[in-house]
Design a protein around this motif. Sequence first.
Motif, mmCIF file in Angstrom:
data_model
loop_
_atom_site.group_PDB
_atom_site.id
_atom_site.type_symbol
_atom_site.label_atom_id
_atom_site.label_comp_id
_atom_site.label_asym_id
_atom_site.label_seq_id
_atom_site.Cartn_x
_atom_site.Cartn_y
_atom_site.Cartn_z
ATOM 1 N N PHE A 1 -0.856 8.722 -2.199
ATOM 2 C CA PHE A 1 -1.272 10.250 -2.447
ATOM 3 C C PHE A 1 -0.268 11.141 -3.232
ATOM 4 N N LYS B 1 -9.069 16.280 -0.977
ATOM 5 C CA LYS B 1 -9.202 16.016 0.304
ATOM 6 C C LYS B 1 -9.445 14.738 0.759
ATOM 7 N N ASP B 2 -10.520 14.226 0.312
ATOM 8 C CA ASP B 2 -11.073 12.720 0.370
ATOM 9 C C ASP B 2 -9.848 11.795 0.010
ATOM 10 N N ALA B 3 -9.335 12.168 -1.053
ATOM 11 C CA ALA B 3 -8.270 11.267 -1.490
ATOM 12 C C ALA B 3 -7.124 11.142 -0.207
ATOM 13 N N ARG B 4 -6.854 12.195 0.304
ATOM 14 C CA ARG B 4 -5.733 12.315 1.207
ATOM 15 C C ARG B 4 -5.987 11.568 2.654
ATOM 16 N N GLU B 5 -7.524 11.410 2.928
ATOM 17 C CA GLU B 5 -7.882 10.635 3.891
ATOM 18 C C GLU B 5 -7.684 9.262 3.694
ATOM 19 N N VAL B 6 -7.668 8.818 2.514
ATOM 20 C CA VAL B 6 -8.045 7.344 2.136
ATOM 21 C C VAL B 6 -6.443 6.742 1.757
ATOM 22 N N TYR B 7 -5.825 7.605 1.251
ATOM 23 C CA TYR B 7 -4.457 6.985 0.505
ATOM 24 C C TYR B 7 -3.217 7.001 1.428
ATOM 25 N N THR B 8 -2.355 6.108 1.415
ATOM 26 C CA THR B 8 -1.265 6.397 2.179
ATOM 27 C C THR B 8 -0.323 7.558 1.656
ATOM 28 N N THR C 1 3.024 7.969 7.621
ATOM 29 C CA THR C 1 1.687 8.078 7.122
ATOM 30 C C THR C 1 0.789 8.495 8.066
ATOM 31 N N HIS D 1 0.677 -1.161 -0.046
ATOM 32 C CA HIS D 1 -0.100 -0.114 0.210
ATOM 33 C C HIS D 1 0.863 1.220 0.041
#
Length: 589
Positions: free
Chosen positions: A517, A506-513, A491, A299
Amino acid sequence: MLVEDESTGVRNDENDPYVFVDKAWIQEEPEDIQEEEEAGDPYVGMEFKSIDDAFNFYNMYGGKKGFSVRRQSRNSSKKGVTAVLFVCSKEGLSKRQKHEHKELGSSSKLPTPQKDQGSSRTNCKAYIRLKLVNEVIRQVTKFHDVHNHEFAPNTSSKRRRLRSLRFMTSNDEKIILDLNAQNVGPSKIMEYLSIQHGGKNNVSFTTKDVSNLIARDNAKLIGRDVETTLIYFQKKKEEDPEFFYAVDADEDGFLKHIFWVDGRARRAYLEFGDVVTFDTTYNTNKYSMPLAPFVGVNHHRQSIFFGMALLRSEGTSNFSWLFETWLKAMYDKHPLAIITDQDTAMKSAIKIVFPNTIHRCCKWHIMRNARENLATLYRLNPTLQPELELIVNCSKTVLEFENNWAAMIEKYKLKDNNHLKNMYEKRVEWGPAYFRGIFFADMSTTQRSESVNALFKMWVNAHTSIYKFVMKIDSMIETIWQSEDDEDLKTMDKVPTLWSMYEFEKDAREVYTRNVFKKFKELLYKSTRGGVIEKETHVLYEVNLKGGSRNCMESYVVSVNERGGRETERQNDGAKNLTEKLKLKSISA
């Protein structure tokens, strides 16, 4: 060679001036070495309590004067050693020197000119002889101190390097073997020890001595290499209940294949085992058994290993055994896709064991082979290599790839080139255009293949025994797991910055390592590189993408129909007549 006279019991070292009969030259530092300045000159009648005491004294005496010594012979009886002879290391003559004293026409074998390294022998007659006086005392009976050669310069740095004065302490040996187990070479080990000893002049041995110690340690495994490896696996199994290993033997009980994988890798595969690469091109051990790693990506976009194997042979049955064994270790979860080289036996085994898995040949191997086989053409046509790579990497569709390839063949008159013919005939196995839309987790990139290849070269070499090989591979894997742990912590600890004001970023930052990201931001940034020209109001648009990856210039014509759908036509500036209509239905404009 040690020769023993049956009548006298005297053993002589005929050839090697540096072999000590009673003990190896690598020894604990003698106490006398610290009192070198207090040692006097030998004399007839001088007495010692042991042979070692006598040798150490004569050795220190030689060090003061500037010559090296060696144990030449000994007389033995039921009482033990009754007499010993210590000589200057330049005593006697080498084989070549002896031959030079013989008549012409001698048939004795000589070293080849390439192997002959000269001789340090001068037939020096200096020596000291001792005999047993009683059960304890050894007494000097003869002492000849006339040498026929120059002495080493009177500097501590040079005289400490005299052969008989070189030694390693047990602590030195431990440090050397521990560092070597971590794949540190002799030269780097010497650099480290020089710092520990306060400078190179204070190290009482050479880089060659370090290499010899490592070689002797490896020699201990001769005849029991596999047995030692299996014992190591059993201990790993006790420490890690999920550790898995398997051994395949032939009809005579000889080793054919070894496979092993740790528990963490098995658990990681359940999460990240969608795509796996498998390669057998790493010949990294003394038995020339190819290493076959199963490689995935985690990941953090880091390469991780889902198991290792050593193979004695590479037929379809051998690969089938390995794939079935690996599948058993991986809880019978089949990968969605597997990337390999173009080995025919491997392809057959994949069809048998992984019938529903997408099989793709590694582009890195394909392009590396092209560089090797087309090297002359590349020199004659400097633009051929970049054009070939552009076609392979930038063709978005099958039709575009095939049309561009045909144009290249025509342009450079390569219709009869066998290697390019073979590449094209097998294009559906490796061409990126044939795998668009299939998830490969960035595993097909040249950089990832090269990084894995470099990793193995850094950790193991062609002289590594199986046991040492397994140990080093496990150390490498531990380092990889540590790197994953470090990224997990980063992370959690650090919040990446945003590139835009988009909510979805912003949503991607919360989901991705962190690393994923970072890749997402790169793609988001590249999405802005397009320039749009309206050709017909609300109907026809031209989209030009500049500065793409691998310098690919992309141009699209998008038409919007009355129903709200759109039709896209991709244009290639390198071959303007090559277009393909990609109808994207049910997508609103």
